[in-house]
Design an enzyme around this catalytic site. Sequence first.
Site: not given
Length: 335
Positions: A216, A258-261
């Site tokens: 993102l 993970a996160g926005d991945e």
Amino acid sequence: MRRVVAGGRADNPAVVSGFTLGLLFTLAGIYTFVTMLLPTPAGFQPASVALIAVVALVWGLVAMVLPWARIPHLLRLANGPAAMAVIALHNIAAGQDAYRYTMFFFLVFLWAGLCEARGLSLKMSPFLAVAYLGPLLADGKSAADLASISYALPIYLAVGEVLAWRTERMRRLQRRLQQLAHQDPLTGLPNRTVFTSALHEHCARPEPVAVLFLDLDGFKQINDRLGHAAGDQVLVQVSAALRAHTRPGYADLPCRLAGDEFVLLLPNTDLPTARAVADHLEHRLNQLHAADGTPVHGSVGVAVGTGMDAEDLIAAADHAMYTAKKAKPVSRRAA
């Protein structure tokens, strides 16, 4: 390598139940032979006891290798009443010894509690009553002997149902742990572990496999300005968009790394098709908004390989994503 038992996977409940049933029959048959070497009560019939032991032993060995995953559920459960009938015959042939009379019934309810659903022990209670009281009535036992079922039956039912309750709780916990090990708790998508395993599997095949790597744009700013709850809502929206871009009839796999991945694994897919999916996905992302109306943007990298090393393929998709991100205006990247 995972162990496989008796006609199916070792974690298949039907296989575990059938194998356990066979094991208990086998052990009971062996021990019945052992009892013939011990002091025996009056009326003990060695030939009949030996025949019953052989039947139990042979059926137990057969049951341990049957394909229980493909055998109807009711046929497996029918082994409970059948075992009680064999026990009743054993009790007649063994001279109606009170101690021997109760122990083998106990194994049936152990199996029911450990391997089957709650309530089975209760459903088997009428069969127990017949198998328990039948030999006593045929032998003309006293009312006091018949009344012993008032002790035995509640104990068997308590053991069977308590074990079934505890086993059910353990199975639910095991399923939950397996879910947590393979699923992202926020989005419900498969996690990195699932993706890595699937990627290695498809890279070992002769067909082309594509990886779409999604990151993102400006997600940190959304988190900082609106809070993590709003950021989580964005991630959930993105996961829904990924699911919407899985193709019917294909083993497409959307995952959150993970996160926005995020990644989307597209098996048996060439580069033009993968790019078309990536364009549609990026267009869909541009229609999403955060809680305050801030538009959501994402950068998608595409990599396709045939017989390519899995790590090299995901690295190529990651590099393509960063190339796409750098090509965007700074305002878009920081939106």
